[in-house]
Design a protein around this motif. Structure first.
Motif, PDB file in Angstrom:
ATOM      1  N   ASN A  35      -6.419  -5.980   0.923  1.00  0.00           N
ATOM      2  CA  ASN A  35      -5.434  -6.429   1.822  1.00  0.00           C
ATOM      3  C   ASN A  35      -4.017  -7.031   1.005  1.00  0.00           C
ATOM      4  OD1 ASN A  35      -6.723  -5.191   3.993  1.00  0.00           O
ATOM      5  ND2 ASN A  35      -8.045  -7.001   4.147  1.00  0.00           N
ATOM      6  N   ASP A  36      -4.339  -7.576  -0.243  1.00  0.00           N
ATOM      7  CA  ASP A  36      -3.337  -8.274  -0.810  1.00  0.00           C
ATOM      8  C   ASP A  36      -2.068  -7.241  -1.360  1.00  0.00           C
ATOM      9  OD1 ASP A  36      -4.723 -10.632  -0.686  1.00  0.00           O
ATOM     10  OD2 ASP A  36      -5.575 -10.262  -2.438  1.00  0.00           O
ATOM     11  N   TYR A  37      -2.793  -5.838  -1.137  1.00  0.00           N
ATOM     12  CA  TYR A  37      -1.878  -4.720  -1.730  1.00  0.00           C
ATOM     13  C   TYR A  37      -1.104  -3.990  -0.718  1.00  0.00           C
ATOM     14  CZ  TYR A  37      -3.772  -6.000  -6.177  1.00  0.00           C
ATOM     15  OH  TYR A  37      -4.371  -6.584  -7.400  1.00  0.00           O
ATOM     16  N   LYS A  38      -1.447  -4.496   0.741  1.00  0.00           N
ATOM     17  CA  LYS A  38      -0.683  -3.766   1.851  1.00  0.00           C
ATOM     18  C   LYS A  38       0.640  -3.868   1.675  1.00  0.00           C
ATOM     19  CE  LYS A  38      -0.992  -3.916   6.773  1.00  0.00           C
ATOM     20  NZ  LYS A  38      -1.638  -4.452   7.925  1.00  0.00           N
ATOM     21  N   VAL A  39       1.314  -2.565   2.209  1.00  0.00           N
ATOM     22  CA  VAL A  39       2.686  -2.302   2.322  1.00  0.00           C
ATOM     23  C   VAL A  39       3.079  -1.861   3.868  1.00  0.00           C
ATOM     24  CG1 VAL A  39       3.232  -2.283  -0.151  1.00  0.00           C
ATOM     25  CG2 VAL A  39       2.608  -0.175   1.218  1.00  0.00           C
ATOM     26  N   ASP A  40       4.310  -1.927   4.247  1.00  0.00           N
ATOM     27  CA  ASP A  40       4.557  -1.486   5.607  1.00  0.00           C
ATOM     28  C   ASP A  40       5.143  -0.200   5.319  1.00  0.00           C
ATOM     29  OD1 ASP A  40       3.865  -3.967   6.994  1.00  0.00           O
ATOM     30  OD2 ASP A  40       5.756  -4.748   6.411  1.00  0.00           O
ATOM     31  N   GLY A  41       4.326   1.075   5.416  1.00  0.00           N
ATOM     32  CA  GLY A  41       4.637   2.114   5.644  1.00  0.00           C
ATOM     33  C   GLY A  41       4.584   2.966   4.284  1.00  0.00           C
ATOM     34  N   LEU A  51      -2.764   5.741   2.201  1.00  0.00           N
ATOM     35  CA  LEU A  51      -2.947   5.386   3.616  1.00  0.00           C
ATOM     36  C   LEU A  51      -4.422   5.469   3.421  1.00  0.00           C
ATOM     37  CD1 LEU A  51      -2.483   4.546   6.512  1.00  0.00           C
ATOM     38  CD2 LEU A  51      -2.145   7.193   6.771  1.00  0.00           C
ATOM     39  N   VAL A  52      -4.990   4.161   3.753  1.00  0.00           N
ATOM     40  CA  VAL A  52      -6.477   4.039   4.138  1.00  0.00           C
ATOM     41  C   VAL A  52      -6.910   4.468   5.387  1.00  0.00           C
ATOM     42  CG1 VAL A  52      -8.441   2.362   4.195  1.00  0.00           C
ATOM     43  CG2 VAL A  52      -6.591   1.924   2.606  1.00  0.00           C
ATOM     44  N   LEU A  53      -7.553   5.492   5.430  1.00  0.00           N
ATOM     45  CA  LEU A  53      -8.199   5.990   6.820  1.00  0.00           C
ATOM     46  C   LEU A  53      -9.579   6.116   6.576  1.00  0.00           C
ATOM     47  CD1 LEU A  53      -6.066   9.423   7.174  1.00  0.00           C
ATOM     48  CD2 LEU A  53      -6.036   7.407   8.324  1.00  0.00           C
ATOM     49  N   PRO A  54     -10.479   5.406   7.618  1.00  0.00           N
ATOM     50  CA  PRO A  54     -11.743   5.196   7.612  1.00  0.00           C
ATOM     51  C   PRO A  54     -12.406   6.335   7.786  1.00  0.00           C
ATOM     52  CG  PRO A  54     -10.717   3.306   9.133  1.00  0.00           C
ATOM     53  CD  PRO A  54      -9.679   4.263   8.583  1.00  0.00           C
ATOM     54  N   LYS A  55     -13.509   6.231   7.054  1.00  0.00           N
ATOM     55  CA  LYS A  55     -14.335   7.538   7.051  1.00  0.00           C
ATOM     56  C   LYS A  55     -13.864   8.825   6.593  1.00  0.00           C
ATOM     57  CE  LYS A  55     -17.585   6.612   7.813  1.00  0.00           C
ATOM     58  NZ  LYS A  55     -18.635   5.824   6.773  1.00  0.00           N
ATOM     59  N   CYS A  56     -12.880   8.656   5.638  1.00  0.00           N
ATOM     60  CA  CYS A  56     -12.314   9.746   4.805  1.00  0.00           C
ATOM     61  C   CYS A  56     -12.361   9.396   3.548  1.00  0.00           C
ATOM     62  CB  CYS A  56     -10.703   9.732   5.389  1.00  0.00           C
ATOM     63  SG  CYS A  56     -10.638  10.694   7.173  1.00  0.00           S
ATOM     64  N   GLY A  57     -13.379   8.920   3.028  1.00  0.00           N
ATOM     65  CA  GLY A  57     -13.511   8.661   1.452  1.00  0.00           C
ATOM     66  C   GLY A  57     -12.855   7.366   1.201  1.00  0.00           C
ATOM     67  N   CYS A  58     -12.478   6.571   1.977  1.00  0.00           N
ATOM     68  CA  CYS A  58     -11.591   5.402   1.705  1.00  0.00           C
ATOM     69  C   CYS A  58     -12.230   4.363   0.702  1.00  0.00           C
ATOM     70  CB  CYS A  58     -11.095   4.562   2.755  1.00  0.00           C
ATOM     71  SG  CYS A  58     -12.358   3.835   4.024  1.00  0.00           S
ATOM     72  N   ARG A 111       1.240   5.669  14.080  1.00  0.00           N
ATOM     73  CA  ARG A 111       1.403   4.093  13.953  1.00  0.00           C
ATOM     74  C   ARG A 111       1.915   3.473  12.538  1.00  0.00           C
ATOM     75  NH1 ARG A 111      -3.995   1.666  14.577  1.00  0.00           N
ATOM     76  NH2 ARG A 111      -3.930   1.613  12.214  1.00  0.00           N
ATOM     77  N   GLU A 112       1.358   3.984  11.649  1.00  0.00           N
ATOM     78  CA  GLU A 112       1.392   3.482  10.204  1.00  0.00           C
ATOM     79  C   GLU A 112       2.466   4.062   9.684  1.00  0.00           C
ATOM     80  OE1 GLU A 112       0.034   0.833   9.129  1.00  0.00           O
ATOM     81  OE2 GLU A 112      -1.323   0.443  10.833  1.00  0.00           O
ATOM     82  N   GLY A 113       2.919   5.447   9.711  1.00  0.00           N
ATOM     83  CA  GLY A 113       3.675   6.232   9.092  1.00  0.00           C
ATOM     84  C   GLY A 113       3.043   7.477   8.424  1.00  0.00           C
ATOM     85  N   ARG A 114       3.709   8.600   8.063  1.00  0.00           N
ATOM     86  CA  ARG A 114       2.988   9.607   7.861  1.00  0.00           C
ATOM     87  C   ARG A 114       3.338   9.802   6.020  1.00  0.00           C
ATOM     88  NH1 ARG A 114       0.920  14.440  10.101  1.00  0.00           N
ATOM     89  NH2 ARG A 114       0.803  16.006   8.624  1.00  0.00           N
ATOM     90  N   PRO A 115       2.121   9.774   5.386  1.00  0.00           N
ATOM     91  CA  PRO A 115       2.405  10.061   3.717  1.00  0.00           C
ATOM     92  C   PRO A 115       2.798  11.205   3.649  1.00  0.00           C
ATOM     93  CG  PRO A 115      -0.137  10.123   4.351  1.00  0.00           C
ATOM     94  CD  PRO A 115       0.660   9.542   5.679  1.00  0.00           C
ATOM     95  N   SER A 146       3.460   8.927  -1.952  1.00  0.00           N
ATOM     96  CA  SER A 146       2.153   8.468  -0.763  1.00  0.00           C
ATOM     97  C   SER A 146       1.396   9.502  -0.403  1.00  0.00           C
ATOM     98  CB  SER A 146       2.917   7.990   0.299  1.00  0.00           C
ATOM     99  OG  SER A 146       3.825   9.161   0.999  1.00  0.00           O
ATOM    100  N   PHE A 147      -0.017   9.144  -0.273  1.00  0.00           N
ATOM    101  CA  PHE A 147      -0.922  10.051  -0.068  1.00  0.00           C
ATOM    102  C   PHE A 147      -2.138   9.332   0.552  1.00  0.00           C
ATOM    103  CE2 PHE A 147      -2.741   7.749  -3.564  1.00  0.00           C
ATOM    104  CZ  PHE A 147      -4.167   7.821  -3.533  1.00  0.00           C
ATOM    105  N   THR A 148      -2.855  10.417   1.250  1.00  0.00           N
ATOM    106  CA  THR A 148      -4.099  10.109   1.982  1.00  0.00           C
ATOM    107  C   THR A 148      -5.133  11.190   2.014  1.00  0.00           C
ATOM    108  OG1 THR A 148      -4.979   9.026   4.024  1.00  0.00           O
ATOM    109  CG2 THR A 148      -3.525  10.827   4.524  1.00  0.00           C
ATOM    110  N   LEU A 149      -6.445  11.021   2.380  1.00  0.00           N
ATOM    111  CA  LEU A 149      -7.370  12.188   2.318  1.00  0.00           C
ATOM    112  C   LEU A 149      -7.818  12.101   3.958  1.00  0.00           C
ATOM    113  CD1 LEU A 149      -9.457  11.065  -0.751  1.00  0.00           C
ATOM    114  CD2 LEU A 149      -8.076  12.813  -0.277  1.00  0.00           C
TER     115      LEU A 149
END
Length: 218
Positions: free
Chosen positions: A68-74, A32-39, A157-161, A79-82
């Protein structure tokens, strides 16, 4: 700038999905890409894994468009994020978007004309951090653009990793590497002169903390 005499939050535009999204570049793995979190650093690591030449125009295109070509719905598979300290994230967004990006005319036109232009002039180049905080509090999380919207709101909105890690924790990145095959994470250099949690006033820090606490962060 003075008092904020702008449209109330209820009249602000309904925003699109903005810059946050899940991407999956490898079967059974999603981020999950989160802006300003090392994305930016994570996207760079993904680019290396995909064999995209670094540095160069292909890398630049991938970071801002090709991803964006690798985007998936959820969330998919592992699954992970920072995430990062909300105050540091706020300061990073303010510095990058109002102090750094405005020196690039094309980026400035895109940022203030397209993304933040929706907010009727609340944001402007070189605005003081105090005015920036006043603006994001005025807008709120529901109508906020993803660079200053609470990341817990984005996850709603996007789903929780399944896995949520702390930016800057080497043990956390090592666990990510073991599960995704990504290489070392190259963090961006600290911006000279950028305020930090320790250098801003206690009052401003509390104001930022309160704003993000409302989004159940911190």
């Amino acid at each position: 700038m003075g008092e904020l005499r702008r449209k109330p939050v209820t009249e602000l535009p309904q925003l699109p999905r903005d810059s946050s999204k899940f991407v999956s570049w490898k079967e059974g793995v999603s981020y999950l890409v989160l802006p300003k979190c090392g994305c930016g650093s994570v996207r760079r690591s993904i680019a290396v894994a995909l064999g995209i030449p670094i540095p160069g125009q292909k890398l630049k295109h991938f970071l801002y468009h090709g991803i964006n070509d690798y985007k998936v719905d959820g969330p998919v598979g592992y699954s992970f994020t920072l995430i990062r300290d909300p105050v540091e994230r706020c300061l990073s967004a303010w510095w990058d978007k109002t102090k750094v990006q405005h020196n690039n005319f094309r980026r400035t036109k895109f940022l203030y004309g397209t993304i933040w232009g929706r907010y009727n002039g609340l944001f402007y180049p070189n605005m003081p951090i105090e005015e920036y905080v006043k603006a994001i509090v005025h807008i709120g999380h529901e109508a906020g653009e993803d660079h200053f919207r609470g990341y817990s709101q984005i996850m709603k909105r996007e789903g929780r990793p399944e896995h949520i890690y702390e930016l800057g924790n080497p043990d956390h990145w090592e666990e990510i590497r073991q599960n995704t095959g990504l290489g070392p994470m190259k963090r961006a250099n600290a911006r000279p002169g950028r305020p930090t949690v320790k250098t801003i006033s206690a009052g401003l820090r509390k104001q930022i903390e309160k704003f993000y606490a409302e989004a159940r962060e911190g």
